[in-house]
Design an enzyme around this catalytic site. Structure first.
Site, PDB file in Angstrom:
ATOM      1  N   ASP A 154      -8.717  11.182  17.111  1.00 56.15           N
ATOM      2  CA  ASP A 154      -8.647   9.813  17.589  1.00 56.15           C
ATOM      3  C   ASP A 154      -9.827   9.528  18.524  1.00 56.15           C
ATOM      4  OD1 ASP A 154      -6.042   7.653  18.076  1.00 56.15           O
ATOM      5  OD2 ASP A 154      -7.790   7.566  19.389  1.00 56.15           O
ATOM      6  N   HIS A 212     -13.155   2.044   0.424  1.00 48.96           N
ATOM      7  CA  HIS A 212     -13.071   0.984   1.449  1.00 48.96           C
ATOM      8  C   HIS A 212     -13.661  -0.332   0.929  1.00 48.96           C
ATOM      9  CE1 HIS A 212     -13.295   4.189   4.884  1.00 48.96           C
ATOM     10  NE2 HIS A 212     -12.027   3.872   4.645  1.00 48.96           N
ATOM     11  N   ARG A 215     -12.381  14.309   8.643  1.00 49.11           N
ATOM     12  CA  ARG A 215     -13.245  14.701   7.515  1.00 49.11           C
ATOM     13  C   ARG A 215     -14.663  14.958   8.004  1.00 49.11           C
ATOM     14  NH1 ARG A 215     -11.655   9.776   3.633  1.00 49.11           N
ATOM     15  NH2 ARG A 215     -10.045   9.334   5.163  1.00 49.11           N
ATOM     16  N   ARG A 274      -2.645  -2.187  -3.325  1.00 55.06           N
ATOM     17  CA  ARG A 274      -3.879  -1.448  -3.085  1.00 55.06           C
ATOM     18  C   ARG A 274      -3.857  -0.223  -3.992  1.00 55.06           C
ATOM     19  NH1 ARG A 274      -5.257   2.890   1.343  1.00 55.06           N
ATOM     20  NH2 ARG A 274      -7.451   3.111   0.867  1.00 55.06           N
ATOM     21  N   LEU A 320     -15.587   1.710  10.424  1.00 51.50           N
ATOM     22  CA  LEU A 320     -15.312   2.928  11.188  1.00 51.50           C
ATOM     23  C   LEU A 320     -13.852   2.926  11.635  1.00 51.50           C
ATOM     24  CD1 LEU A 320     -18.517   2.714  13.449  1.00 51.50           C
ATOM     25  CD2 LEU A 320     -18.297   3.839  11.222  1.00 51.50           C
ATOM     26  N   ASN A 324       0.872  -1.169   0.000  1.00 48.39           N
ATOM     27  CA  ASN A 324       0.000   0.000   0.000  1.00 48.39           C
ATOM     28  C   ASN A 324       0.913   1.225   0.000  1.00 48.39           C
ATOM     29  OD1 ASN A 324      -1.790   2.039   0.502  1.00 48.39           O
ATOM     30  ND2 ASN A 324      -2.666   1.130   2.358  1.00 48.39           N
ATOM     31  N   GLU A 382      -7.956  -6.106   5.460  1.00 47.65           N
ATOM     32  CA  GLU A 382      -7.881  -5.659   4.061  1.00 47.65           C
ATOM     33  C   GLU A 382      -6.677  -6.231   3.340  1.00 47.65           C
ATOM     34  OE1 GLU A 382      -8.595  -1.533   5.698  1.00 47.65           O
ATOM     35  OE2 GLU A 382      -9.221  -1.221   3.631  1.00 47.65           O
ATOM     36  N   GLY A 393     -15.159   0.585  15.058  1.00 43.39           N
ATOM     37  CA  GLY A 393     -16.234  -0.409  15.040  1.00 43.39           C
ATOM     38  C   GLY A 393     -15.872  -1.666  15.823  1.00 43.39           C
ATOM     39  N   GLY A 440     -11.124   0.193  13.253  1.00 42.81           N
ATOM     40  CA  GLY A 440     -10.600   0.447  14.606  1.00 42.81           C
ATOM     41  C   GLY A 440     -11.681   0.856  15.598  1.00 42.81           C
TER      42      GLY A 440
HETATM   43  P1  AMP Z   1      -8.207   2.364  11.903  1.00 43.13           P
HETATM   44  O1  AMP Z   1      -8.085   3.473  10.893  1.00 43.13           O
HETATM   45  O2  AMP Z   1      -9.110   1.253  11.450  1.00 43.13           O
HETATM   46  O3  AMP Z   1      -6.899   1.863  12.451  1.00 43.13           O
HETATM   47  O4  AMP Z   1      -8.981   2.993  13.169  1.00 43.13           O
HETATM   48  C1  AMP Z   1      -8.457   4.083  13.888  1.00 43.13           C
HETATM   49  C2  AMP Z   1      -9.517   4.577  14.859  1.00 43.13           C
HETATM   50  O5  AMP Z   1      -9.888   3.513  15.756  1.00 43.13           O
HETATM   51  C3  AMP Z   1      -9.043   5.735  15.730  1.00 43.13           C
HETATM   52  O6  AMP Z   1     -10.046   6.730  15.827  1.00 43.13           O
HETATM   53  C4  AMP Z   1      -8.870   5.065  17.079  1.00 43.13           C
HETATM   54  O7  AMP Z   1      -9.063   5.952  18.151  1.00 43.13           O
HETATM   55  C5  AMP Z   1      -9.980   4.045  17.058  1.00 43.13           C
HETATM   56  N1  AMP Z   1      -9.791   3.043  18.108  1.00 43.13           N
HETATM   57  C6  AMP Z   1      -8.834   2.093  18.204  1.00 43.13           C
HETATM   58  N2  AMP Z   1      -8.963   1.428  19.384  1.00 43.13           N
HETATM   59  C7  AMP Z   1     -10.023   1.968  20.035  1.00 43.13           C
HETATM   60  C8  AMP Z   1     -10.666   1.734  21.296  1.00 43.13           C
HETATM   61  N3  AMP Z   1     -10.248   0.783  22.112  1.00 43.13           N
HETATM   62  N4  AMP Z   1     -11.740   2.504  21.621  1.00 43.13           N
HETATM   63  C9  AMP Z   1     -12.177   3.469  20.781  1.00 43.13           C
HETATM   64  N5  AMP Z   1     -11.618   3.744  19.599  1.00 43.13           N
HETATM   65  C10 AMP Z   1     -10.558   3.009  19.223  1.00 43.13           C
END
Ligand code: AMP
Length: 402
Positions: free
Chosen positions: A285, A182, A243, A93, A211, A14, A388, A335, A333
């Site tokens: 985050d 996605h 976003r 990707r 998510l 990627n 993915e 979800g 992350g």
């Molecule tokens: P990803 O792009 O799929 O890696 O997801 C990143 C997002 O997942 C960020 O907003 C992180 O804060 C959120 N995330 C990861 N672990 C947790 C958790 N235990 N509780 C809430 N959000 C999380």
């Protein structure tokens, strides 16, 4: 795993404008034996982190170019496999496949030229993806390079879902339409969800909410995407980390008039300074925002409220694309890990007979997919871990077998 036991390997790549992520899969196992992250490419601080069962090793890069990073990756892959002989494919990707690519495709000169042509639709991503393909092809000319597109899964959207109600000439002249993104995650997760919920492959209706830092939701009917929240660009739809998702299109000219900002500046604000970050004023985050909300920070609470409400509203809208709703699936992350978001979103969805069992929702299911709705629920609610990279490897292998 000992080198002698490796019969077949696929490298997944990627490549971004300043970063490169790779995952090395062997013997069709769904977890990689090694991953790499090269960051700050194009700068004097470029580094490459290589992680495997022995731990993480960091290498400094001298010129910091994509070509140098890829040469290092190939050297490390060769060492991990004993030689490059087991490497049967590199799966790339690629963000935008436009209307040209509805499935994974072997890259030849013509395909590379088409990916370059589609850069108009993804100017930040497609050129970087293509640079990765070219650099890898130079390095390993005998290994098939396969492009797996983020948009491909959504090529089954019907016309009434993909057309914007703007002059038709814009579609004809500029391919202005909704594409969705996605797709690799939505495809992988919907297939897993059908297995977890024991649904018939040819008779199911799902909504998948991916998510992560980027967020999108998709209506899936019998394994096909029928509608999705992202559109021409990944800015449309749900509120995300930085976003905005959907806003009134009139906002752009209003802000230009009121603030004197250019269209580029406003677009950048909607992409990089909005969403959770913009409303909370704290972070993009979800962990940080959720913790601050729990400690009483009002801006964080509002950011969380808007995130969950808008998501629920979009999930309801997507049900218009379904003949029936068997399951709502959370992934990404947020979800997969935020029981708070899952709870808050589903509280807005009672009218769809969606509910969750708190004790099931409390299990974050990092290691396993699981159902979080009560036993006899009308609609199953599930948490499914996305993968993915493995989906890209898998699609690459499937293409080679054809
Ligand atoms: P990803 O792009 O799929 O890696 O997801 C990143 C997002 O997942 C960020 O907003 C992180 O804060 C959120 N995330 C990861 N672990 C947790 C958790 N235990 N509780 C809430 N959000 C999380």
């Amino acid at each position: 795993m000992s080198v002698a036991n490796i019969a077949e390997a696929v490298l997944v790549l990627n490549s971004g404008s300043s970063s490169l992520k790779t995952a090395l899969f062997v013997n069709r196992e769904d977890q990689p034996i090694a991953t790499c992250l090269a960051e700050r490419l194009g700068t004097a601080e470029a580094v490459l982190h290589w992680s495997n069962e022995a731990g993480k090793t960091t290498y400094e890069l001298t010129d910091g170019s994509m070509a140098e990073a890829l040469a290092k990756v190939v050297e490390l892959v060769e060492a991990a496999l004993g030689s490059l002989a087991p490497l049967v494919a590199v799966g790339h990707r690629v963000v935008h496949g436009g209307e040209s690519f509805g499935k994974a495709t072997l890259v030849d000169e013509e395909v590379a030229a088409e990916i370059a042509r589609l850069s108009a639709l993804a100017p930040l991503h497609n050129p970087a993806n293509l640079a990765g393909i070219h650099a890898m092809r130079d390095r390993c000319p005998a290994v098939p390079q396969i492009a797996v597109f983020d948009t491909a899964f959504h090529q089954t959207l019907p016309e009434h879902a993909y057309l914007y109600p703007v002059p038709k000439t814009l579609y004809q002249a500029h391919k202005v339409r909704r594409y969705g993104f996605h797709g690799t995650s939505h495809q992988f997760v919907s297939r897993e969800a059908v297995k977890v919920a024991s649904l018939p492959a040819d008779d199911h209706g799902l909504i998948v909410a991916h998510l992560g830092n980027g967020c999108s939701a998709t209506a899936v009917v019998n394994g096909e995407s029928r509608d999705t929240t992202m559109g021409l660009t990944p800015l449309e739809g749900l509120m995300m980390g930085t976003r905005s998702g959907d806003v009134d299109p009139g906002l752009l000219s209003f802000l230009a008039d009121q603030t004197g900002k250019t269209l580029d500046e406003i677009t950048s604000m909607l992409n990089k300074e909005s969403g959770l970050l913009g409303l909370s004023g704290l972070s993009n985050d979800m962990r940080t925002v959720s913790e601050a909300a729990e400690q009483g920070n009002q801006n964080a609470q509002i950011a969380l409220d808007v995130f969950c409400y808008r998501l629920a509203r979009q999930i309801m809208a997507l049900t218009a694309a379904l003949p029936k709703l068997d399951a709502l699936v959370f992934t990404g992350g947020i979800g997969e890990n935020s029981r708070l978001v899952r709870k808050r979103v589903t509280e807005h969805l009672r009218v769809l007979k969606i509910e969750i069992a708190d004790e099931r929702n409390a299990d974050n299911g990092k290691s396993s997919n699981h159902v979080i709705s009560p036993e006899d629920a009308a609609v199953k609610v599930m948490v499914v871990n996305t993968n993915e990279e493995w989906e890209i490897a898998n699609q690459s292998l499937a293409l080679l077998e054809k």
